[in-house]
Write an enzyme that holds these catalytic residues in place. Structure first.
Site: not given
Length: 150
Positions: A60-61
């Site tokens: 998620d990054e």
């Protein structure tokens, strides 16, 4: 760990038995890694629409190098970041936070300033002010031993 659970005092990596004992109102759910992967792929696909140089850091990054993209996209860096944020949120139905700056470390500091669903730009002229009010231990990439040394 959700923002609501964090507000109660639940931390990342805390054992489930301890959470259940100390925070009985917290609901623990099972992870759906297949769904996370699908969301992650879509998020990075959106980012690649705005930059050919995208580094996946985790599910998620990630980091998108926007250098040189203003002219071809006919947008400012802030407009590019807002477009990425808006498209991810619209297409996935989730909120995301973005940080924009001249280095990855500064972008990480920026993204953590306004969560959830924030967009923070740290320009060159704002770097000194940001660093003066930031604990050294909060800078991405600086661990406990380096913090003690500094």
């Amino acid at each position: 760990v959700s923002y609501e659970a964090r507000a109660l005092g639940v931390t990342r990596g805390m054992q489930c038995w301890k959470i259940k004992k100390e925070f009985p109102t917290v609901v623990i759910t099972h992870s759906d890694y297949r769904l996370y992967h699908l969301f992650s792929e879509k998020m990075f696909t959106v980012m690649r629409k705005y930059s050919p140089c995208v580094e996946v850091y985790s599910v998620d990054e990630g980091f998108a190098d926007l250098k040189g993209m203003r002219r071809p996209l006919h947008m400012s860096y802030e407009q590019i970041a807002q477009a990425i944020k808006s498209e991810i949120e619209r297409s996935l139905g989730i909120t995301v936070s973005l940080g924009v700056s001249v280095t990855k470390s500064l972008a990480k500091l920026a993204v953590n300033m306004h969560k959830p669903s924030g967009l923070t730009i740290v320009s060159g002229k704002d770097i000194d002010g940001l660093l003066q009010k930031t604990e050294i231990s909060k800078v991405w990439g600086i661990g406990g031993q380096t913090t003690s040394f500094l």
